[in-house]
Design a protein around this motif. Structure first.
Motif, PDB file in Angstrom:
ATOM      1  N   ILE A  23      42.967  53.201  51.001  1.00  0.00           N
ATOM      2  CA  ILE A  23      43.540  51.856  50.945  1.00  0.00           C
ATOM      3  C   ILE A  23      42.665  50.938  50.092  1.00  0.00           C
ATOM      4  O   ILE A  23      43.161  50.132  49.314  1.00  0.00           O
ATOM      5  CB  ILE A  23      43.700  51.297  52.380  1.00  0.00           C
ATOM      6  N   ILE A  24      41.340  51.097  50.234  1.00  0.00           N
ATOM      7  CA  ILE A  24      40.418  50.163  49.582  1.00  0.00           C
ATOM      8  C   ILE A  24      40.271  50.473  48.096  1.00  0.00           C
ATOM      9  O   ILE A  24      40.151  49.573  47.276  1.00  0.00           O
ATOM     10  CB  ILE A  24      39.044  50.193  50.304  1.00  0.00           C
ATOM     11  N   LEU A  25      40.325  51.776  47.744  1.00  0.00           N
ATOM     12  CA  LEU A  25      40.072  52.192  46.360  1.00  0.00           C
ATOM     13  C   LEU A  25      40.967  51.489  45.338  1.00  0.00           C
ATOM     14  O   LEU A  25      40.451  50.948  44.341  1.00  0.00           O
ATOM     15  CB  LEU A  25      40.208  53.717  46.257  1.00  0.00           C
ATOM     16  N   ARG A  30      41.556  47.530  41.002  1.00  0.00           N
ATOM     17  CA  ARG A  30      42.255  46.408  40.394  1.00  0.00           C
ATOM     18  C   ARG A  30      41.294  45.236  40.189  1.00  0.00           C
ATOM     19  O   ARG A  30      41.361  44.539  39.184  1.00  0.00           O
ATOM     20  CB  ARG A  30      43.423  45.983  41.289  1.00  0.00           C
ATOM     21  N   TYR A  31      40.394  45.053  41.141  1.00  0.00           N
ATOM     22  CA  TYR A  31      39.419  43.977  41.048  1.00  0.00           C
ATOM     23  C   TYR A  31      38.480  44.207  39.867  1.00  0.00           C
ATOM     24  O   TYR A  31      38.111  43.268  39.149  1.00  0.00           O
ATOM     25  CB  TYR A  31      38.626  43.918  42.356  1.00  0.00           C
ATOM     26  N   VAL A  35      42.516  49.469  36.675  1.00  0.00           N
ATOM     27  CA  VAL A  35      43.954  49.720  36.589  1.00  0.00           C
ATOM     28  C   VAL A  35      44.650  48.409  36.211  1.00  0.00           C
ATOM     29  O   VAL A  35      44.251  47.333  36.649  1.00  0.00           O
ATOM     30  CB  VAL A  35      44.515  50.252  37.933  1.00  0.00           C
ATOM     31  N   PRO A  36      45.697  48.477  35.373  1.00  0.00           N
ATOM     32  CA  PRO A  36      46.413  47.253  34.997  1.00  0.00           C
ATOM     33  C   PRO A  36      47.289  46.743  36.141  1.00  0.00           C
ATOM     34  O   PRO A  36      47.628  47.504  37.050  1.00  0.00           O
ATOM     35  CB  PRO A  36      47.266  47.713  33.815  1.00  0.00           C
ATOM     36  N   TYR A  37      47.610  45.466  36.114  1.00  0.00           N
ATOM     37  CA  TYR A  37      48.423  44.856  37.169  1.00  0.00           C
ATOM     38  C   TYR A  37      49.653  44.224  36.524  1.00  0.00           C
ATOM     39  O   TYR A  37      49.609  43.107  36.041  1.00  0.00           O
ATOM     40  CB  TYR A  37      47.592  43.804  37.911  1.00  0.00           C
ATOM     41  N   ASN A  38      50.753  44.976  36.459  1.00  0.00           N
ATOM     42  CA  ASN A  38      52.016  44.468  35.920  1.00  0.00           C
ATOM     43  C   ASN A  38      53.130  44.735  36.923  1.00  0.00           C
ATOM     44  O   ASN A  38      53.843  45.729  36.818  1.00  0.00           O
ATOM     45  CB  ASN A  38      52.358  45.165  34.593  1.00  0.00           C
TER      46      ASN A  38
END
Lengths: 123, 162
Positions: A23-25, A30-31, A35-38
């Motif tokens: 869950i945390i990974l 993202r932080y 990994v991109p956030y779209n």
């Protein structure tokens, strides 16, 4: 004996740590902008066996399931009593065997009654 | 040392889970935290060297009673409403406080006898002797069978009722 259960505790700790890590990974990645956030609606959709749910997700179960749960509970307690007897089968001898036999017969009467009254059939 | 850590971890988790059972609005989550409470109680039994009792706790409470509870929740019509508060909230709190105070007072004021004998390991074989052996509690075991029979018959009556 406590050392044996220590392994069970270790297993539980590893299981919790593994679940928490999964869950945390993604959050950490993202932080760190690995990994991109779209986001889009399709990505955010709840995946449930590939089908969109129709109506409410909480359904009222058939009442008959409760009967099977009760029957299962009786079988569970039966197993709890029979397990120590099975462990000490040879030491307990004939009297222990007869005691267990009476125990099983008394409970089987209930199951035979259920069978005869056809409550185990799903109508 | 590790024993103390295990005990306090289990004790804290079980108390937090028990508090979650009564405070969570969502009744299904309350049932799941009750299952967590059962599991930690099984762990406490292990710390008390009651290995068979711990296995029974997992098998009966975590395995069967929780299924019964969750099925009972799934059978109710308005699961989404959760557990709405009613007028009995304050009296119930008062009764719980009085009960807790009584139990805590009794525990703190009892002089607990401590046996010098070490714990029995494993307990299953000795339990078998007590349950099915000579001079054991065989009559009580058969009475337990009759109780289970009554439970099965009660379930049948419940289902057949039109």
């Amino acid at each position: 004996m406590l050392a044996d259960f220590g392994f069970v505790g270790l297993f539980i700790i590893v299981a919790i740590a593994f679940s928490a890590l999964l869950i945390i990974l993604p959050v950490v990645f993202r932080y760190l902008k690995i990994v991109p956030y779209n986001p889009n609606p399709i990505k955010n959709a709840t995946f449930e066996c590939g089908m969109e749910t129709i109506g409410r997700t909480w359904v009222q179960f058939n009442f008959r399931y409760y009967f099977y749960a009760l029957i299962f509970l009786a079988l569970d307690v039966l197993a709890v009593f029979l397990y120590p007897w099975a462990v000490e089968l040879r030491q307990l001898g004939t009297s222990g065997f007869l005691g267990a036999l009476v125990f099983i017969i008394v409970i089987v009467v209930g199951y035979l009654y259920a069978w005869q009254k056809k409550v185990l059939e799903w109508k | 040392m590790a024993f103390d850590i295990a005990f306090w971890l289990l004790a804290i988790v079980s108390v937090v889970a028990a508090l979650a059972v009564v405070t969570l609005r969502n009744i299904f989550r309350a049932a799941l935290s009750l299952v967590l409470c059962f599991i930690t109680v099984a762990g406490l039994y292990v710390t008390l060297s009651a290995d068979f009792l711990a296995a029974v706790q997992i098998l009966v409470y975590v395995g069967a009673i929780s299924i019964l509870l969750i099925l009972g929740i799934m059978l109710t019509r308005d699961v989404q409403l959760g557990s709405p508060t009613n007028k009995l909230r304050f009296p119930a709190f008062l009764a719980a406080i009085v009960f807790f105070g009584t139990v805590a007072w009794a525990v703190l004021n009892t002089t607990w006898g401590i046996s010098p004998q070490g714990p029995l390991e494993p307990t299953t074989a000795t339990l078998a002797g007590k349950l099915f052996g000579e001079n054991g509690y065989i009559l009580t075991v058969e009475i337990a069978a009759v109780l289970l029979l009554a439970a099965i018959l009660g379930a049948i009556v419940l289902v057949r009722e039109k």
